[in-house]
Design a protein around this motif. Structure first.
Motif, short mmCIF file in Angstrom:
data_model
loop_
_atom_site.label_atom_id
_atom_site.label_comp_id
_atom_site.label_asym_id
_atom_site.label_seq_id
_atom_site.Cartn_x
_atom_site.Cartn_y
_atom_site.Cartn_z
N ARG A 254 7.49 48.23 -35.91
CA ARG A 254 8.69 47.40 -35.75
C ARG A 254 9.75 47.79 -36.78
NH1 ARG A 254 4.58 43.30 -35.52
NH2 ARG A 254 4.12 42.74 -33.35
N ALA A 255 9.31 48.17 -37.97
CA ALA A 255 10.26 48.59 -39.00
C ALA A 255 10.99 49.87 -38.59
CB ALA A 255 9.53 48.81 -40.32
N ARG A 256 10.36 50.68 -37.74
CA ARG A 256 11.01 51.91 -37.25
C ARG A 256 11.87 51.64 -36.03
NH1 ARG A 256 6.20 55.94 -36.25
NH2 ARG A 256 7.91 57.40 -35.84
N GLY A 257 12.04 50.35 -35.69
CA GLY A 257 12.93 49.98 -34.60
C GLY A 257 12.27 49.83 -33.25
N PHE A 258 10.94 49.79 -33.21
CA PHE A 258 10.25 49.72 -31.93
C PHE A 258 10.37 48.31 -31.33
CE2 PHE A 258 6.17 48.88 -29.61
CZ PHE A 258 6.48 49.64 -28.49
N VAL A 259 10.90 48.26 -30.11
CA VAL A 259 10.99 47.03 -29.33
C VAL A 259 10.35 47.31 -27.97
CG1 VAL A 259 12.51 45.28 -28.32
CG2 VAL A 259 13.14 46.39 -30.49
N PRO A 260 9.23 46.69 -27.66
CA PRO A 260 8.51 47.03 -26.42
C PRO A 260 9.36 46.97 -25.17
CG PRO A 260 7.13 45.66 -27.83
CD PRO A 260 8.49 45.70 -28.47
N SER A 261 10.22 45.96 -25.03
CA SER A 261 11.03 45.83 -23.82
C SER A 261 12.03 46.99 -23.70
CB SER A 261 11.77 44.50 -23.81
OG SER A 261 12.62 44.39 -24.95
N VAL A 262 12.63 47.39 -24.81
CA VAL A 262 13.60 48.50 -24.79
C VAL A 262 12.88 49.82 -24.50
CG1 VAL A 262 15.30 49.78 -26.13
CG2 VAL A 262 15.14 47.30 -26.37
N PHE A 263 11.73 50.02 -25.15
CA PHE A 263 10.96 51.24 -24.92
C PHE A 263 10.54 51.33 -23.45
CE2 PHE A 263 7.07 53.74 -24.78
CZ PHE A 263 7.40 54.85 -25.55
N SER A 264 10.06 50.22 -22.88
CA SER A 264 9.64 50.21 -21.48
C SER A 264 10.81 50.54 -20.56
CB SER A 264 9.06 48.85 -21.11
OG SER A 264 7.95 48.53 -21.92
N SER A 265 11.97 49.95 -20.86
CA SER A 265 13.16 50.25 -20.07
C SER A 265 13.52 51.72 -20.14
CB SER A 265 14.33 49.38 -20.56
OG SER A 265 15.51 49.69 -19.85
N ASN A 266 13.36 52.33 -21.33
CA ASN A 266 13.65 53.75 -21.48
C ASN A 266 12.69 54.61 -20.67
OD1 ASN A 266 15.80 53.25 -23.17
ND2 ASN A 266 14.64 53.56 -25.06
N ARG A 405 3.24 57.52 -7.20
CA ARG A 405 2.22 57.32 -8.23
C ARG A 405 2.85 57.20 -9.61
NH1 ARG A 405 -2.34 54.79 -9.13
NH2 ARG A 405 -3.57 55.72 -10.77
N SER A 406 3.86 58.00 -9.90
CA SER A 406 4.53 57.91 -11.20
C SER A 406 5.24 56.57 -11.35
CB SER A 406 5.54 59.06 -11.34
OG SER A 406 4.88 60.31 -11.35
N THR A 407 5.81 56.07 -10.25
CA THR A 407 6.43 54.74 -10.29
C THR A 407 5.40 53.68 -10.63
OG1 THR A 407 8.04 55.43 -8.61
CG2 THR A 407 7.76 53.06 -8.96
N ILE A 408 4.21 53.80 -10.04
CA ILE A 408 3.14 52.83 -10.31
C ILE A 408 2.69 52.94 -11.76
CG2 ILE A 408 0.73 52.29 -9.77
CD1 ILE A 408 1.36 52.97 -6.86
N LEU A 409 2.56 54.17 -12.29
CA LEU A 409 2.17 54.34 -13.69
C LEU A 409 3.21 53.73 -14.62
CD1 LEU A 409 0.80 58.01 -13.70
CD2 LEU A 409 -0.52 55.91 -13.95
N ALA A 410 4.50 53.98 -14.33
CA ALA A 410 5.56 53.42 -15.16
C ALA A 410 5.56 51.90 -15.09
CB ALA A 410 6.92 53.98 -14.71
N ASP A 411 5.34 51.36 -13.90
CA ASP A 411 5.27 49.91 -13.75
C ASP A 411 4.09 49.33 -14.53
OD1 ASP A 411 5.88 47.31 -12.56
OD2 ASP A 411 4.08 47.64 -11.38
N GLY A 412 2.96 50.04 -14.51
CA GLY A 412 1.80 49.59 -15.28
C GLY A 412 2.09 49.53 -16.77
N LEU A 413 2.85 50.52 -17.27
CA LEU A 413 3.23 50.50 -18.68
C LEU A 413 4.11 49.29 -18.99
CD1 LEU A 413 4.06 54.26 -19.40
CD2 LEU A 413 2.19 52.93 -20.35
N VAL A 414 5.07 49.03 -18.11
CA VAL A 414 5.97 47.90 -18.34
C VAL A 414 5.20 46.59 -18.36
CG1 VAL A 414 7.87 46.58 -17.34
CG2 VAL A 414 7.99 49.07 -17.40
#
Length: 552
Positions: A254-266, A405-414
């Protein structure tokens, strides 16, 4: 290797394959006999891990067959663990001497012979170039090419047996076996993986949220791949931190700026942007292949599975993405049908009705400000659509399966990183941004500018008078449309209406020009110059019109 030993190696591998598969079948039958869950997906995954080698890659390919293999089996195969002991440092040295005529310590300022990761195909070492750059060096396991060729032959024989005895439930094996054969011919050469990384890296130059490691070609060969070392934990490591409640490490992220929602969106934005803009994307979005870099930048590793989309396929996927992001059942049906092959006995009316029924369960009601929200995951919607294909006699185009399949993988990460993220909004925004950029590119390209210039020359001769005359006639309710009749504009009437229309167009042009901003004089490009010339000429024509009006 002498031919006699090759035959023995084939026989031994066949015996191992038969023994492992028989063990799985017996255990599943025994559990069913005792009335217990068979645990089929886990048993199949364990079997592939025991077989190791090319069967790990074959299992990963099978995990993409979400249209023919049950979802639980695909998920189990996706989590295959490819962990084997590292091979000796002497063999690592031999690989460098064979390809570069020098040991690793002569080629790098530092080289650690202790592997930081080891798999059945190769292992990764940390090193430092002579200019001080930290790099990751992947070295291929000796003899792995022969292992894959042997296993490919056995799998092809297995497919022939399946078709000879008409075992229809396993017909789906043919395409994955062919894909593995293609992969063996191409991807076991690390130079091919490096070329994919180079292509994705070039495409990502102007994408600040995406980081592809640079390839060092002078230290890359068929069995050795040298790339930038990306410093950051993988998404798989992060998920383990959360599971183990590793507070200290999580606070450091978190100190390095990690925000799960922003990372998932990226992750989603990068994937869709690469697929739509360039037609080339990383098709193995496994948590272990995505690194968390500072400021929510996504780092990518392992470019063994990279997919491509033709321009036609990209257009169809854009339409499908917009359709299920908008919640329109008819649009979903039309766009999904466009990526399918329809069999002679397909029930398209039933398919449309079923999609309309499912849409009522996919989205929240009512829509807020005209925008829908998913009630279920994108994975659920895609799996429902694939299930509909099987039930109503249509087949999804093979080119689209990796994208889905890649869409499903990305959705699983989110869903695991940031469950509250509005995926429908992300999908819509990415597609709309892409379409706007594409339109801008077409308008302001050299070809578009030349076409606009040609139209402008014709317009300056006849356009303003003709258009304003039509407006004047419409205002006086005297407009008539006659086929084959050319109507000469009346230059002496309706001057006031023409002036109003011309002033409106001039105001709109000024507003558009100022809204886009005035670039510095040394940065003006041809389209901007053309727009400025057009506005200047229109201003002169408007002033002339107003001058004539003042004398009336």
């Amino acid at each position: 290797m002498p031919e006699r030993f090759q035959i023995l190696a084939y026989a031994a591998r066949m015996f191992q394959l038969t023994a492992v598969l028989s063990n799985v079948a017996i255990r599943m039958l025994w559990r069913r006999f005792r009335g217990r869950p068979t645990g089929g997906p886990d048993l199949v995954r364990e079997a592939f891990e025991k077989l190791s080698g090319s069967f790990i890659k074959f299992g990963q390919i099978l995990s993409l067959q979400i249209d023919t293999i049950p979802r639980e089996y695909c998920d189990a195969l996706l989590s295959l663990l490819d962990r084997v002991p590292q091979f000796p440092s002497e063999q690592v040295k031999q690989a460098f001497v064979e390809h570069f005529k020098a040991p690793a310590e002569d080629l790098y300022a530092e080289f650690d012979y202790r592997a930081i990761a080891s798999a059945s195909i190769g292992q990764v070492h940390r090193a430092r170039l002579k200019d001080g750059t930290a790099v990751a060096v992947k070295v291929q396991r000796p003899g792995i090419q022969r292992v894959f060729e042997r296993d490919n032959l056995l799998l092809r024989i297995g497919v022939r047996v399946i078709f000879f005895f008409h075992i229809r439930s396993f017909y789906f094996m043919r395409d994955p076996v062919r894909e593995l054969s293609t992969w063996t011919g191409d991807e076991l050469d690390y130079r091919r993986e490096a070329s994919y990384a180079k292509l994705l890296g070039d495409n990502a130059v102007h994408t600040p949220s995406e980081r592809i490691p640079r390839v060092y070609w002078q230290l890359t060969s068929q069995r050795v791949l040298t790339m930038d070392f990306l410093e950051g934990p993988s998404v798989a490591s992060y998920l383990r931190m959360v599971e183990n409640n590793d507070v200290e490490t999580l606070n450091g992220l978190r100190a390095r700026g990690f925000v799960p929602s922003v990372f998932s969106s990226n992750v989603i934005s990068n994937f869709l942007s690469d697929a739509f803009r360039f037609g080339v994307f990383h098709a193995d979005l496994h948590p272990a292949n995505l690194l968390i870099l500072p400021n929510n930048v996504v780092g990518y590793v392992d470019f063994g599975i990279v997919a491509t989309l033709t321009p036609e396929a990209r257009r169809k996927q854009i339409e499908l993405t917009l359709a299920y992001a908008s919640g329109n059942a008819d649009a979903i049906y039309e766009s999904f049908l466009s990526i399918c092959m329809v069999s002679p006995g397909a029930d398209l009316a039933g398919m449309r009705t079923r999609i309309e029924e499912l849409c009522a369960n996919w989205y929240e009601e009512p829509a807020l400000a005209g925008r829908v929200r998913f009630r279920v995951t994108v994975t659920k919607t895609m799996m429902d659509l694939l299930s509909i294909c099987q039930n109503y006699g249509v087949l999804v185009d093979r080119e689209m399966i990796k994208y889905i399949r890649s869409t499903i993988l990305a959705d699983g990460l989110v869903s695991r990183l940031a469950p509250g993220v509005d995926l429908a909004l992300i999908l819509r925004n990415v597609v709309e941004d892409y379409l706007a950029e594409e339109a801008k590119h077409k308008i302001f390209s050299r070809g578009g500018a030349l076409s606009m210039l040609a139209d402008l020359s014709v317009w300056l001769q006849t356009g303003p008078a003709g258009m304003l005359h039509a407006i004047s006639l419409l205002d006086r309710r005297q407009l008539r449309i006659r086929a084959g009749v050319t109507h000469r504009p009346d230059q002496s009437s309706g001057l006031r209406m023409r002036a109003v229309a011309a002033a409106s167009i001039w105001g709109l042009g000024v507003l558009t020009f100022t809204a886009t901003g005035f670039p510095p004089s040394n940065q003006w490009q041809f389209p901007a110059i053309l727009a400025g010339v057009f506005l200047a000429l229109w201003t002169l024509w408007l002033l002339r019109l107003l001058q004539r009006l003042s004398f009336k």
